[in-house]
Design a protein around this motif. Structure first.
Motif, PDB file in Angstrom:
ATOM      1  N   THR A   1      -2.339  11.572   8.967  1.00 35.10           N
ATOM      2  CA  THR A   1      -3.300  11.010   8.012  1.00 35.10           C
ATOM      3  C   THR A   1      -3.037   9.527   7.788  1.00 35.10           C
TER       4      THR A   1
ATOM      5  N   VAL B   1       0.884  -1.162   0.000  1.00 33.03           N
ATOM      6  CA  VAL B   1       0.000   0.000   0.000  1.00 33.03           C
ATOM      7  C   VAL B   1       0.919   1.208   0.000  1.00 33.03           C
TER       8      VAL B   1
ATOM      9  N   ALA C   1      -5.406   6.307   8.967  1.00 29.54           N
ATOM     10  CA  ALA C   1      -5.947   5.395   7.962  1.00 29.54           C
ATOM     11  C   ALA C   1      -5.403   3.980   8.076  1.00 29.54           C
ATOM     12  N   GLU C   2      -4.135   3.847   8.447  1.00 31.24           N
ATOM     13  CA  GLU C   2      -3.462   2.546   8.386  1.00 31.24           C
ATOM     14  C   GLU C   2      -3.070   1.975   9.755  1.00 31.24           C
TER      15      GLU C   2
ATOM     16  N   TYR D   1       1.800   5.257  -0.280  1.00 30.82           N
ATOM     17  CA  TYR D   1       1.413   6.660  -0.190  1.00 30.82           C
ATOM     18  C   TYR D   1       2.452   7.501  -0.913  1.00 30.82           C
TER      19      TYR D   1
ATOM     20  N   GLU E   1      -1.790  14.083  -6.743  1.00 29.86           N
ATOM     21  CA  GLU E   1      -3.019  13.319  -6.965  1.00 29.86           C
ATOM     22  C   GLU E   1      -3.023  12.678  -8.350  1.00 29.86           C
TER      23      GLU E   1
ATOM     24  N   ALA F   1      -2.063   4.392  -6.440  1.00 31.10           N
ATOM     25  CA  ALA F   1      -1.512   4.611  -5.102  1.00 31.10           C
ATOM     26  C   ALA F   1      -2.407   5.581  -4.346  1.00 31.10           C
ATOM     27  N   ARG F   2      -1.997   5.917  -3.130  1.00 35.44           N
ATOM     28  CA  ARG F   2      -2.710   6.888  -2.326  1.00 35.44           C
ATOM     29  C   ARG F   2      -1.858   8.143  -2.215  1.00 35.44           C
TER      30      ARG F   2
ATOM     31  N   ALA G   1      -0.666   9.648  -8.191  1.00 35.74           N
ATOM     32  CA  ALA G   1      -1.272   8.568  -7.418  1.00 35.74           C
ATOM     33  C   ALA G   1      -2.376   7.877  -8.223  1.00 35.74           C
TER      34      ALA G   1
END
Length: 228
Positions: free
Chosen positions: A66, A27, A70-71, A29, A39, A47-48, A42
């Motif tokens: 953040t 995953v 989230a994780e 970022y 953006e 991706a994020r 990504a």
């Protein structure tokens, strides 16, 4: 699930590193100063995105908060953001180069440490440079010997030293620096040299995917450890 943050990842080596780690199931970022570019990158990769300016304390804190929200943690941190700082050498330019290439490493690492400590295999990779190696810049057989980049080279010496010192102070986390090879990116466009970012990203990926018993406190290129 391996959660990875890459700074300065909207283009160049960072972008290709993100792409290859995504293919390995991470995953990822993508951290970038510019929201629109980040953006877009990504979205292109799947991706994020997280807005992250390594020269801004609030931006760094918000980005890691953040990810934590989230994780719940972070497994891999790749310090890729950097600038060349060529041209005029003066105080403001030096401060800008060191703030990005060295102090930025401290900002992001310190913000990330609480999340990294939650990982079973925490790993930090710093994209440094053998241009910051005393051995390389004093060796006439090395390309760094004739590289006229005083501020960049000095800041990369600092980046490598920070890697070693963090490896010593954080024995539960692997910290390694990498010389990715001369790469054709926006940063080196004026020199007209370098191989593809895809090729150079492979060594970054190798160090980002080390086993728990992998090395720490090293500077490496694709052939192994480097003198510095």
């Amino acid at each position: 699930m391996t959660v990875t943050l890459i700074t300065g990842a909207n283009k160049g080596i960072g972008f290709e590193t993100a792409k290859q780690l995504l293919e390995l199931g991470h995953v990822v970022y993508i951290g970038a100063r510019d929201v629109e570019r980040g953006e877009k990158a990504a979205a292109a990769l799947g991706a994020r995105f997280v807005q992250l300016d390594v020269t801004d304390d609030a931006s760094v804190s918000n980005a890691l908060a953040t990810i934590g929200s989230a994780e719940g943690g972070l497994d891999v941190l790749v310090h890729n953001a950097g600038i060349l700082g060529d041209g005029v050498i003066d105080g403001p330019t030096a401060l800008h180069v060191f703030n990005t290439n060295a102090v930025g490493i401290v900002r992001v690492t310190e913000a990330a440490l609480p999340l990294l400590r939650k990982s079973s295999n925490p790993t930090v990779v710093t994209v440094s440079s053998s241009a910051g190696s005393f051995w390389a810049v004093n060796n006439p057989e090395r390309p760094e010997f004739n590289l006229p980049l005083a501020l960049y080279s000095a800041s990369k010496s600092a980046a490598t030293m920070l890697t070693v010192q963090y490896a010593k102070s954080q024995p539960g986390i692997k910290f390694n620096a990498v010389e990715p090879g001369t790469t054709a990116t926006d940063m080196t466009a004026a020199f007209g040299i370098g191989r593809s970012p895809e090729e150079s990203a492979r060594i970054v990926v190798r160090l980002a995917t080390l086993d728990a018993d992998g090395p720490t406190g090293t500077l490496q290129d694709e052939d192994g450890e480097l003198h510095w």
